[in-house]
Design a protein around this motif. Structure first.
Motif, PDB file in Angstrom:
ATOM      1  N   ALA A  99       0.839  -1.214   0.000  1.00 25.20           N
ATOM      2  CA  ALA A  99       0.000   0.000   0.000  1.00 25.20           C
ATOM      3  C   ALA A  99       0.865   1.252   0.000  1.00 25.20           C
ATOM      4  N   MET A 100       1.959   1.208   0.744  1.00 25.43           N
ATOM      5  CA  MET A 100       2.825   2.391   0.799  1.00 25.43           C
ATOM      6  C   MET A 100       3.420   2.692  -0.588  1.00 25.43           C
ATOM      7  N   PHE A 101       3.518   1.638  -1.418  1.00 28.96           N
ATOM      8  CA  PHE A 101       4.037   1.837  -2.777  1.00 28.96           C
ATOM      9  C   PHE A 101       2.888   1.956  -3.796  1.00 28.96           C
ATOM     10  N   LYS A 102       1.712   2.193  -3.289  1.00 28.25           N
ATOM     11  CA  LYS A 102       0.537   2.501  -4.110  1.00 28.25           C
ATOM     12  C   LYS A 102       0.044   1.332  -4.976  1.00 28.25           C
ATOM     13  N   PHE A 103       0.338   0.112  -4.552  1.00 28.38           N
ATOM     14  CA  PHE A 103      -0.310  -1.038  -5.198  1.00 28.38           C
ATOM     15  C   PHE A 103      -1.790  -1.024  -4.818  1.00 28.38           C
ATOM     16  N   ASN A 104      -2.627  -1.560  -5.716  1.00 28.36           N
ATOM     17  CA  ASN A 104      -4.053  -1.599  -5.374  1.00 28.36           C
ATOM     18  C   ASN A 104      -4.699  -2.965  -5.590  1.00 28.36           C
ATOM     19  N   VAL A 105      -3.870  -4.004  -5.796  1.00 29.32           N
ATOM     20  CA  VAL A 105      -4.409  -5.358  -5.964  1.00 29.32           C
ATOM     21  C   VAL A 105      -3.552  -6.347  -5.169  1.00 29.32           C
ATOM     22  N   PHE A 106      -4.237  -7.174  -4.390  1.00 30.26           N
ATOM     23  CA  PHE A 106      -3.570  -8.312  -3.747  1.00 30.26           C
ATOM     24  C   PHE A 106      -4.180  -9.586  -4.335  1.00 30.26           C
ATOM     25  N   HIS A 107      -3.404 -10.277  -5.153  1.00 24.34           N
ATOM     26  CA  HIS A 107      -3.833 -11.522  -5.790  1.00 24.34           C
ATOM     27  C   HIS A 107      -3.314 -12.655  -4.888  1.00 24.34           C
ATOM     28  N   TRP A 108      -4.278 -13.446  -4.404  1.00 28.22           N
ATOM     29  CA  TRP A 108      -3.932 -14.428  -3.368  1.00 28.22           C
ATOM     30  C   TRP A 108      -4.133 -15.832  -3.935  1.00 28.22           C
ATOM     31  N   HIS A 109      -3.020 -16.539  -4.120  1.00 24.52           N
ATOM     32  CA  HIS A 109      -3.030 -17.889  -4.720  1.00 24.52           C
ATOM     33  C   HIS A 109      -3.299 -18.903  -3.611  1.00 24.52           C
ATOM     34  N   LEU A 110      -4.516 -19.470  -3.621  1.00 23.79           N
ATOM     35  CA  LEU A 110      -4.986 -20.241  -2.465  1.00 23.79           C
ATOM     36  C   LEU A 110      -5.186 -21.734  -2.724  1.00 23.79           C
ATOM     37  N   SER A 111      -5.046 -22.143  -3.979  1.00 27.31           N
ATOM     38  CA  SER A 111      -5.261 -23.560  -4.264  1.00 27.31           C
ATOM     39  C   SER A 111      -4.281 -23.995  -5.340  1.00 27.31           C
ATOM     40  N   ASP A 112      -3.638 -25.138  -5.115  1.00 25.42           N
ATOM     41  CA  ASP A 112      -2.725 -25.666  -6.131  1.00 25.42           C
ATOM     42  C   ASP A 112      -2.506 -27.151  -5.850  1.00 25.42           C
ATOM     43  N   ASP A 113      -1.617 -27.757  -6.620  1.00 24.58           N
ATOM     44  CA  ASP A 113      -1.385 -29.198  -6.476  1.00 24.58           C
ATOM     45  C   ASP A 113      -0.916 -29.590  -5.074  1.00 24.58           C
TER      46      ASP A 113
END
Ligand code: ACM
Ligand code: ZN
Length: 484
Positions: free
Chosen positions: A116-130
């Motif tokens: 957030a301090m670097f002005k990102f606005n998306v958190f993509h959360w990888h929650l399922s995999d092999d």
């Protein structure tokens, strides 16, 4: 240290008097509905009074992040200045793989707060995999009971025979969502399908083509155990799962993966082949397109949109409004998709995958990547940028911080700062000044001497990282200094 030390660099920043310090005690916040609602903000710091101005709370939030950095670096000696700023791209993301190795809620919050301090606005959360399923499903409790713990871990040269796993409770996931929203970050959960589904199939083998037992995986790789595209029960399962996912994650996008899905079993599966014949399809890629469309339509009816990895473009059957995340476009499908009006997220793996060593992907390479790809006509078809951290080899938070920072910051500058205002040496200077700020937030970044290794170190480090897994294409791409 720069006179006004800010990352990402503001698009217009005029230091009106470097010798006179701004009065930040007399600070006024203003909203101006005439200003653009894209995160734009203005800042006017003078010796007597200071103002930040934006159309809305989001713009004011970015002004405050700029102020946060200025005060952290310059203390009470912030110079008088005028900033007029707005982002280059609407989508500025980081992705964290919480499957191969997990992060605690506190650790995720540290990463998100720094983002957030670097002005990102998306958190993509990888929650399922092999290698595991990390979303607490109450509708399918077997996914937690049977698919959240793998018996051992064998990533690269490290063999660990202890069971590894866990999951995020709904309460924890909602806590992360709230934490992100307070920082104007939207959360995009990813449930990768039809491939990378071994963990789900371990609990629910009936959803595979053969219906036979599937092991939860303990190594990195691409596995042939994928969801069957023919069985109706697969869609029934996905719809119920996504109903539950949407209750926890309220934002616009759901990521449904689509990468690395070998069609080996689909080719001989009677259910898949029946579906293919009924739909008049000529290949199995169209079946993946069909699955993507059905899920996209389902989510659309709930007011959502889907994002998929670029392999999804191998099918000519595609959902409308599909957003493609471009990580490895071997078949060069992304430029024509963009030129037909499709929207791309730039995550090229040779530039943005922060799990690769600095020897392979120096900070300068990440910084200088162009999110408008070769063959793409309009910049506007790039929705934005996103840097992932995959965690097969990233076992703890210290390593995660080291790998991601300052490369996340380099990506933030591409996402925010217009290309004509960017300069790597200038970025380096500003970023070095911000390292203690990150450190105070509990994030120990890679040190500047490691950011841009010399060519010999790079070749040596890259080949030893890939020892045993390197292939000819990777070496050729590396030697070519690839790629744009
Ligand atoms: C990916 O790295 N398989 C999207
Ligand atoms: Zn099948």
């Amino acid at each position: 240290m720069a006179v006004a030390n800010i990352v990402p660099k503001p698009n217009v920043c005029v230091v009106t008097d470097a010798a006179v310090f701004a009065n930040l005690y007399n600070l006024t916040e203003q909203t101006d509905p005439a200003m653009p609602k894209n995160g734009a903000y203005e800042m006017n710091l003078t010796a007597t009074e200071s103002t930040i101005k934006a159309a809305d709370e989001q713009g004011l939030f970015y002004a405050k992040q700029t102020m946060r950095q200025l005060q952290a670096v310059h203390g009470s000696n912030v110079p008088c200045l005028v900033i007029k700023d707005a982002p280059a791209y609407p989508y500025r993301g980081i992705m964290v793989d919480s499957v191969r190795h997990m992060q605690s809620v506190q650790e995720l919050k540290k990463i998100i707060d720094a983002a957030a301090m670097f002005k990102f606005n998306v958190f993509h959360w990888h929650l399922s995999d092999d290698q595991g399923f990390r979303f607490e499903s109450e509708v399918f409790p077997e996914l937690i009971k049977e698919s959240s713990v793998r018996p051992s871990s064998d990533f690269g040269k490290v063999h660990d025979n202890t069971p590894y796993g866990g999951y995020y409770t709904k309460e924890q996931m909602k806590e992360i969502v709230d934490f992100c929203h307070e920082r104007f970050i939207t959360v995009i959960p990813e449930f990768d399908l039809p491939g990378h589904m071994s963990a789900v199939l371990h609990a629910k083998p009936e959803l595979s083509c053969k219906g036979e037992p599937v092991a939860i995986k303990t190594t990195a790789g691409i596995f042939p155990d994928i969801l069957c595209a023919g069985k109706q029960e697969v869609f029934d399962f996905l719809f119920k799962l996504f109903d539950e996912v949407c209750e926890v994650f309220p934002d616009q996008y759901i990521h449904i993966g689509g990468d690395e899905a070998p069609k080996k079993y689909w080719k001989t599966c009677p259910h898949c082949q029946k579906r293919k014949a009924e739909l008049g399809f000529t290949d199995e890629e169209q079946l993946q397109g069909y699955m993507t469309c059905r899920i996209a339509d389902y989510l659309k009816a709930k007011g959502r949109n889907v994002i998929c990895w670029n392999e999804t473009l191998a099918s000519d059957v595609l959902p409308k409004d599909l957003v493609i995340q471009n990580w490895m476009d071997k078949k060069k499908k992304c430029p024509s998709f963009a030129n037909k009006g499709g929207r791309l997220i730039y995550s090229d793996y040779y530039h943005y995958y922060t799990d690769y060593p600095y020897d392979m992907t120096p900070v300068a390479k990440t910084y200088n990547a162009n999110p408008v790809i070769k063959g793409q006509k309009a910049k506007e078809n790039t929705l934005g940028v996103e840097a992932p951290i995959w965690t097969e080899h990233v076992r703890d938070f210290a390593r995660l911080c080291y790998m991601t920072w300052p490369r996340f910051a380099a990506v933030s500058e591409t996402g925010w700062t217009k290309p004509q205002n960017k300069n790597y040496n200038d970025f380096k200077e500003r970023m070095i000044a911000l390292l203690p700020v990150l450190s105070d937030m509990g994030i120990e970044a890679a040190q500047p001497k490691e950011w841009d290794p010399n060519p010999f170190t790079r070749l040596f480090g890259t080949t030893s990282f890939f020892a045993g897994t390197v292939n000819k294409e990777m070496i050729l791409n590396f030697l070519k200094g690839n790629n744009d």
